[in-house]
Design a protein around this motif. Sequence first.
Motif, PDB file in Angstrom:
ATOM      1  N   GLU A   1      41.405  24.019  46.490  1.00 16.92           N
ATOM      2  CA  GLU A   1      41.897  22.621  46.909  1.00 16.92           C
ATOM      3  C   GLU A   1      42.683  21.633  48.042  1.00 16.92           C
ATOM      4  OE1 GLU A   1      42.585  20.607  43.850  1.00 16.92           O
ATOM      5  OE2 GLU A   1      42.576  18.797  43.864  1.00 16.92           O
ATOM      6  N   VAL A   2      42.599  21.351  48.951  1.00 12.27           N
ATOM      7  CA  VAL A   2      43.199  20.285  49.867  1.00 12.27           C
ATOM      8  C   VAL A   2      44.431  19.241  49.492  1.00 12.27           C
ATOM      9  CG1 VAL A   2      43.118  19.126  52.374  1.00 12.27           C
ATOM     10  CG2 VAL A   2      41.960  21.163  52.190  1.00 12.27           C
ATOM     11  N   THR A  25      48.402  23.132  51.299  1.00 12.41           N
ATOM     12  CA  THR A  25      47.586  24.388  50.451  1.00 12.41           C
ATOM     13  C   THR A  25      45.895  24.004  50.367  1.00 12.41           C
ATOM     14  OG1 THR A  25      48.165  22.739  48.666  1.00 12.41           O
ATOM     15  CG2 THR A  25      49.674  24.687  49.416  1.00 12.41           C
ATOM     16  N   GLY A  26      45.429  24.812  50.784  1.00 12.89           N
ATOM     17  CA  GLY A  26      43.935  24.814  50.674  1.00 12.89           C
ATOM     18  C   GLY A  26      43.407  24.890  52.358  1.00 12.89           C
TER      19      GLY A  26
END
Length: 121
Positions: A1-2, A25-26
Amino acid sequence: EVQLQASGGGLVQAGGSLRLSCAATGFTFDDYAIGWFRQVPGKERWGISCILSSDGSTWYADSVKGRFTISSDAANNTVYLQMNSLKPEDTAVYFCAAQRSRSCTTMYKYWGQGTQVTVSS
């Protein structure tokens, strides 16, 4: 997941400094435009700075040019906004955003939550 996580806001006196961080993150910042925006109540969100991971190019709005510096740390997937000589009119909620693009003029898909910056006079 971004996800984008903005942090570093706070209360500072005029003339002071803050450093905002935008941790991703992601995804990694390859070929991404990462922008910083700010918004005050009742007004539109406004872009103030951007950095391109493709070549390190940067852009600043006139209102912050010479006082703010954007930088990126690819190893930590984080973009920073160093804010110096802060003025009361810099008070706003600051957001970071990212979009796979080689231009700062783009529609940003990913947004972090805002971080409040308050500059007292």
